[in-house]
Scaffold this motif. Structure first.
Motif, PDB file in Angstrom:
ATOM      1  N   VAL A 153     -16.322  -5.140  -1.427  1.00 20.24           N
ATOM      2  CA  VAL A 153     -14.976  -5.530  -1.246  1.00 20.24           C
ATOM      3  C   VAL A 153     -15.118  -6.964  -1.040  1.00 20.24           C
ATOM      4  CG1 VAL A 153     -12.761  -5.489  -0.110  1.00 20.24           C
ATOM      5  CG2 VAL A 153     -14.196  -3.229  -0.637  1.00 20.24           C
ATOM      6  N   ARG A 154     -14.315  -7.840  -1.637  1.00 19.17           N
ATOM      7  CA  ARG A 154     -14.301  -9.343  -1.453  1.00 19.17           C
ATOM      8  C   ARG A 154     -12.896  -9.711  -1.445  1.00 19.17           C
ATOM      9  NH1 ARG A 154     -18.046 -10.705  -6.450  1.00 19.17           N
ATOM     10  NH2 ARG A 154     -16.134 -10.369  -7.593  1.00 19.17           N
ATOM     11  N   VAL A 155     -12.574 -10.214   0.043  1.00 25.17           N
ATOM     12  CA  VAL A 155     -11.108 -10.659   0.375  1.00 25.17           C
ATOM     13  C   VAL A 155     -11.178 -12.018  -0.067  1.00 25.17           C
ATOM     14  CG1 VAL A 155      -9.674 -11.197   2.302  1.00 25.17           C
ATOM     15  CG2 VAL A 155     -11.251  -9.260   2.362  1.00 25.17           C
ATOM     16  N   LYS A 156      -9.905 -12.383  -1.129  1.00 24.35           N
ATOM     17  CA  LYS A 156      -9.898 -13.498  -1.511  1.00 24.35           C
ATOM     18  C   LYS A 156      -8.527 -14.395  -1.004  1.00 24.35           C
ATOM     19  CE  LYS A 156     -13.312 -13.284  -4.553  1.00 24.35           C
ATOM     20  NZ  LYS A 156     -14.329 -14.609  -4.490  1.00 24.35           N
ATOM     21  N   GLY A 157      -7.610 -13.562  -0.281  1.00 17.65           N
ATOM     22  CA  GLY A 157      -6.501 -14.212   0.033  1.00 17.65           C
ATOM     23  C   GLY A 157      -5.347 -13.249   0.803  1.00 17.65           C
ATOM     24  N   LEU A 158      -4.392 -13.345   0.731  1.00 14.55           N
ATOM     25  CA  LEU A 158      -2.983 -12.644   1.265  1.00 14.55           C
ATOM     26  C   LEU A 158      -1.951 -12.491   0.106  1.00 14.55           C
ATOM     27  CD1 LEU A 158      -2.834 -14.410   4.736  1.00 14.55           C
ATOM     28  CD2 LEU A 158      -4.253 -12.344   4.096  1.00 14.55           C
ATOM     29  N   MET A 159      -1.252 -11.230   0.369  1.00 11.05           N
ATOM     30  CA  MET A 159       0.334 -11.125  -0.486  1.00 11.05           C
ATOM     31  C   MET A 159       1.140 -10.717   0.468  1.00 11.05           C
ATOM     32  SD  MET A 159       2.105  -8.561  -1.729  1.00 11.05           S
ATOM     33  CE  MET A 159       1.638  -7.146  -2.724  1.00 11.05           C
ATOM     34  N   THR A 160       2.334 -11.228   0.117  1.00 15.66           N
ATOM     35  CA  THR A 160       3.328 -10.747   0.934  1.00 15.66           C
ATOM     36  C   THR A 160       4.870 -10.492  -0.077  1.00 15.66           C
ATOM     37  OG1 THR A 160       4.821 -10.844   2.962  1.00 15.66           O
ATOM     38  CG2 THR A 160       4.802 -12.838   1.379  1.00 15.66           C
ATOM     39  N   MET A 161       5.817  -9.793   0.302  1.00 16.33           N
ATOM     40  CA  MET A 161       6.972  -9.857  -0.320  1.00 16.33           C
ATOM     41  C   MET A 161       8.124 -10.184   0.807  1.00 16.33           C
ATOM     42  SD  MET A 161       6.415  -6.119  -2.515  1.00 16.33           S
ATOM     43  CE  MET A 161       8.182  -6.176  -3.265  1.00 16.33           C
ATOM     44  N   PRO A 162       8.747 -11.089   0.634  1.00 15.58           N
ATOM     45  CA  PRO A 162       9.863 -11.454   1.447  1.00 15.58           C
ATOM     46  C   PRO A 162      11.036 -10.728   1.271  1.00 15.58           C
ATOM     47  CG  PRO A 162      10.092 -12.923  -0.194  1.00 15.58           C
ATOM     48  CD  PRO A 162       8.717 -12.159  -0.561  1.00 15.58           C
ATOM     49  N   PRO A 163      12.186 -10.669   2.172  1.00 20.96           N
ATOM     50  CA  PRO A 163      13.543  -9.782   1.872  1.00 20.96           C
ATOM     51  C   PRO A 163      14.043 -10.504   0.758  1.00 20.96           C
ATOM     52  CG  PRO A 163      13.465 -10.717   4.250  1.00 20.96           C
ATOM     53  CD  PRO A 163      12.014 -11.530   3.629  1.00 20.96           C
ATOM     54  N   PHE A 164      15.090  -9.897   0.160  1.00 22.57           N
ATOM     55  CA  PHE A 164      15.701 -10.340  -1.040  1.00 22.57           C
ATOM     56  C   PHE A 164      16.837 -11.171  -0.552  1.00 22.57           C
ATOM     57  CE2 PHE A 164      19.348 -10.359  -3.757  1.00 22.57           C
ATOM     58  CZ  PHE A 164      18.944 -10.690  -5.010  1.00 22.57           C
ATOM     59  N   PHE A 165      16.981 -12.355  -1.166  1.00 28.02           N
ATOM     60  CA  PHE A 165      18.031 -13.516  -0.699  1.00 28.02           C
ATOM     61  C   PHE A 165      18.705 -13.789  -2.103  1.00 28.02           C
ATOM     62  CE2 PHE A 165      14.899 -14.112   2.708  1.00 28.02           C
ATOM     63  CZ  PHE A 165      15.777 -13.598   3.795  1.00 28.02           C
TER      64      PHE A 165
END
Length: 232
Positions: A153-165
């Motif tokens: 497994v190779r960690v390449k970065g991050l992901m997120t989902m903000p609240p809906f606006f």
């Protein structure tokens, strides 16, 4: 509008957003979100030059991949159950939604059996919404360190989902927080860990995400439309 026209418009908006932020347009890639979209729509987008497609559901991904060109680059972007990892092992080039060590270990095991490695992003629940998956900002360092010990497994970065606006600009603090978190992790110099990718931004707010450093934007409805391409 057609998929071809939508794709052109999205790329133009992405390039303009990158340039406004002092970034090179080539540093941001489009992940075409295919949830509930039929293979015909995906094939049309692929014919127009779109290469990366993101699927939320294992069964859909497996079925679509079987009837579409092998050259398509699949990313898995939805919540992933450990007992379904085997079905997409070797099929996807990146998993955006790793949020727990048990899932990472199963990915490591399944890709290891193939003699391959899987690129992953760690999903962070920046907004702390109970309805969203993701590890917390406080726990992400420990999780990344644990995942870094897995050989396949190779960690390449991050992901997120903000609240809906309604106003996309309101999401920018969440995108900025993810970017700053990635910088902190990068500064820790964890062996084998890269923070080159930030998966954030969707149809309604991808320009704000690009302004804050997104390298992968996940766009579905703006490309395929809300009603034209839906399953029966």
């Amino acid at each position: 509008m057609s998929i071809a026209a939508n794709l052109q418009a999205i790329h133009q908006r992405m390039a303009q957003a990158a340039e406004r932020g002092g970034r090179h347009p080539g540093d941001v890639r489009l992940v075409a979100v295919t949830k509930t979209k039929p293979a015909a729509a995906i094939a049309e987008a692929f014919a127009c030059g779109q290469l990366i497609f993101g699927e939320n559901y294992v069964q859909e991904l497996v079925a679509k991949a079987a009837e579409l060109p092998k050259e398509i680059c699949w990313h898995f972007i939805g919540h992933l159950q450990s007992n379904k990892v085997r079905q997409i092992a070797g099929l996807v080039q990146m998993i955006h939604s790793v949020d727990r060590i048990s899932l990472a270990r199963e990915i490591d095991r399944q890709w290891g059996e193939l003699g391959k490695s899987c690129d992953i992003l760690v999903q962070v629940n920046i907004s702390r919404e109970t309805t969203k998956s993701g590890t917390s900002s406080e726990e992400v360092f420990g999780l990344v360190r644990e995942i870094a010990t897995l050989p396949h497994v190779r960690v390449k970065g991050l992901m997120t989902m903000p609240p809906f606006f309604d106003d996309p600009e309101a999401a920018r603090p969440y995108f900025k927080a993810l970017r700053e978190l990635a910088r902190e992790i990068e500064a820790a110099r964890i062996p084998g860990v890269e923070m080159n990718e930030l998966s954030m931004g969707m149809s309604g707010d991808f320009e704000a995400a690009i302004a804050e450093g997104a390298t992968l934007v996940r766009v579905g409805s703006a490309l395929f439309g809300e009603r034209v391409y839906t399953t029966p």
